[in-house]
Design a protein around this motif. Structure first.
Motif, PDB file in Angstrom:
ATOM      1  N   GLU A  47       0.879  -1.168   0.000  1.00 41.75           N
ATOM      2  CA  GLU A  47       0.000   0.000   0.000  1.00 41.75           C
ATOM      3  C   GLU A  47       0.911   1.211   0.000  1.00 41.75           C
ATOM      4  N   GLN A  49       1.164   5.305  -0.187  1.00 40.40           N
ATOM      5  CA  GLN A  49       0.479   6.593  -0.096  1.00 40.40           C
ATOM      6  C   GLN A  49       1.373   7.646  -0.730  1.00 40.40           C
ATOM      7  N   MET A  55      -3.975   6.671  -1.987  1.00 38.44           N
ATOM      8  CA  MET A  55      -3.459   5.317  -1.755  1.00 38.44           C
ATOM      9  C   MET A  55      -3.400   4.554  -3.074  1.00 38.44           C
ATOM     10  N   HIS A  57      -2.366   0.574  -4.606  1.00 39.13           N
ATOM     11  CA  HIS A  57      -2.124  -0.822  -4.217  1.00 39.13           C
ATOM     12  C   HIS A  57      -1.261  -1.471  -5.288  1.00 39.13           C
ATOM     13  N   SER A 127       3.130  -1.267   4.131  1.00 35.40           N
ATOM     14  CA  SER A 127       2.418  -0.007   4.005  1.00 35.40           C
ATOM     15  C   SER A 127       3.487   1.089   4.024  1.00 35.40           C
TER      16      SER A 127
END
Ligand code: FES
Length: 144
Positions: A47, A49, A55, A57, A127
């Motif tokens: 993920e 950002q 965001m 993926h 992330s």
């Protein structure tokens, strides 16, 4: 006469002669890079950002860095050298783990989660937040 002259014209595209040889011997041409990437097995889900907070993926194959996969998917991320030197692709790992071979970031900053997307090879689902390079520079200086 004109047809004979046309047949003697050599291909001018790089690889065209090799492609002709492959066809002559019945060998299939290798698939283009985009097709090879689609066939690659996802190694880690990331993920990401971006600086605007959006965001994205990503499915990152083994031995691929996050920056290359992001750029191929059209994600707008800052970068320059793509060698772990300029710090333009600064990011912070919120979860997960990446290997960072050749990174200019010191070990202490890496342990705090700072990374460079161009040398970030996920070893687990991650992330990651893209951060301004100033934030990374301050973190590196603070841990030096
Ligand atoms: S693009 Fe230069 S460090 Fe990543």
């Amino acid at each position: 006469m004109q047809a004979a002259a046309a047949r003697s014209v050599q291909p001018c595209r790089p690889g065209a002669a090799a492609a002709g040889s492959r066809r002559a011997f019945g060998v299939a041409a290798p698939p283009p890079a985009a097709v090879r990437r689609q066939a690659a097995v996802c190694h880690a889900k990331v993920e990401l950002q971006d600086l605007e907070g959006a965001m994205h993926h990503l499915e990152v194959p083994e031995n691929e860095n996050v920056l290359d996969v992001a750029l191929e998917q059209g994600v707008d991320v800052p970068y320059d050298c793509k060698m772990g030197v300029c710090l333009r692709c600064a990011a912070k790992l919120d979860s997960g783990k990446v290997d960072q071979p050749g990174s200019m970031i010191n070990e202490e900053a890496q342990e705090e989660g700072y990374t460079l997307l161009c040398v970030a090879y996920p070893t687990a689902d991650c992330s990651i937040r893209v951060i301004p390079e100033d934030e990374l520079a301050i973190a590196v200086l603070a841990t030096s």
